[in-house]
Scaffold this active site. Sequence first.
Site, short mmCIF file in Angstrom:
data_model
loop_
_atom_site.label_atom_id
_atom_site.label_comp_id
_atom_site.label_asym_id
_atom_site.label_seq_id
_atom_site.Cartn_x
_atom_site.Cartn_y
_atom_site.Cartn_z
N THR A 36 0.84 -1.19 0.00
CA THR A 36 0.00 0.00 0.00
C THR A 36 0.88 1.25 0.00
OG1 THR A 36 -1.80 -1.10 1.13
CG2 THR A 36 -1.55 1.23 1.60
N ARG A 38 -14.55 -6.71 0.31
CA ARG A 38 -13.83 -6.34 1.56
C ARG A 38 -13.19 -4.96 1.41
NH1 ARG A 38 -8.26 -4.86 2.81
NH2 ARG A 38 -7.82 -5.48 4.93
N GLY A 41 -10.60 -2.15 3.27
CA GLY A 41 -9.56 -2.03 4.30
C GLY A 41 -9.51 -0.62 4.86
N ASP A 42 -8.56 -0.42 5.76
CA ASP A 42 -8.42 0.88 6.43
C ASP A 42 -8.01 2.01 5.49
OD1 ASP A 42 -5.88 -0.51 6.21
OD2 ASP A 42 -5.04 1.16 7.34
N THR A 65 -0.29 1.83 6.93
CA THR A 65 -0.18 0.60 6.14
C THR A 65 -0.07 -0.57 7.10
OG1 THR A 65 1.16 -0.70 4.61
CG2 THR A 65 2.32 0.99 5.88
N GLY A 66 -0.78 -1.64 6.79
CA GLY A 66 -0.74 -2.81 7.67
C GLY A 66 -2.02 -3.61 7.53
N GLY A 109 -5.40 -4.19 7.64
CA GLY A 109 -6.47 -3.19 7.65
C GLY A 109 -7.55 -3.39 8.69
N1 ASP Z 1 -3.86 -1.61 4.94
C1 ASP Z 1 -4.08 -2.28 3.68
C2 ASP Z 1 -5.38 -3.03 3.74
O1 ASP Z 1 -5.68 -3.65 4.73
C3 ASP Z 1 -3.00 -3.23 3.31
C4 ASP Z 1 -1.61 -2.66 3.32
O2 ASP Z 1 -1.32 -1.74 4.06
O3 ASP Z 1 -0.76 -3.15 2.55
O4 ASP Z 1 -6.09 -3.07 2.79
#
Ligand code: ASP
Length: 315
Positions: free
Chosen positions: A182, A210, A212-213, A233-234, A236
């Site tokens: 991300t 789905r 994500g954050d 990033t992480g 989500g």
């Molecule tokens: N945060 C992102 C998600 O959950 C994924 C990522 O940070 O790579 O969609």
Amino acid sequence: MTHKFGIAIHGGAGTILRSSLTPEREKLYKDALHTALTAGYSVLTAGGSSLDAVETAIRSLEDCPLFNAGRGAVFNSAGKHEMDASIMFGKNLGAGAVGLINNVKNPIALARKIMENTSHVFVCGEGAEEYAKAFGLEMADDAYFYDEFRYQQWQQSHIAGGAFLDHNLQSANASDEKKFGTVGAVALDKDGNLAAGTSTGGMTNKNPGRLGDSAVIGAGTYANNNTCAISCTGHGELFIRAVVGHDVSALIEYKNLSLAEACHEVVMKKLVQIEGEGGLIAIDKHGNIELPFNSEGMYRAMKSSDGREVVAIYK
Ligand code: ASP
């Protein structure tokens, strides 16, 4: 009065080990980060707005197939791309977000259009794509988003079952082609305005539908001129549950924590307690920059008007 100004960007966090990247590939990532950082910083130097700087840096990362956003977006469990993005302006708490979109070349540009040209904040799916066409944004066919590595990565995760952080799939895959993350950017401009943006293809093999954050204002993206600008990033789901972006801001606003203290509280304590792997980039109204993460690594870079510049990957 000219304020101190600066920008920070990320290209994802996860199990990114020195041993997993060849020096050549490490250079590719660092060059891509440096290009995006420089593009965003030039906007600020020229007196441009933090919003323009954030959009410029993120577009550069979206156009680079190394990162899991725009062109390099991962596959969901149906073998399709569903991208999420959001942007926020700290001056007026303006916000725009898009989720589950296909075939839009630069999702961050669409999030900004939603913010500036509609009465909505959050638009998903076909309705968002219709907006993209109506605004004359560049569309791209499926072939543009097809990437052989991503496809193989999806096939693997399909067999393993479950959804995976893009960057963590490298350990399941001994392949030398490793692509993570991300993307996001935060900036403070010469006028003292903060902005934040995030863009992603989400998690590999995620269920269709789905979110994500990265699409969620207050979780993956937040900006407020009274406090700071954040892009995450992480994993989500955990970042949404911890309302990460707003939480960092609230600790500054209501508890008078410094940016560093607030980031530590949320990334190293709150997220760790619920096993929320990842990190964030943050800049506060004074131009302080923090790049904390609780994972093995995070693709990250920052540059500020006091002459500091960092491009880094590992711990
Ligand atoms: N945060 C992102 C998600 O959950 C994924 C990522 O940070 O790579 O969609």
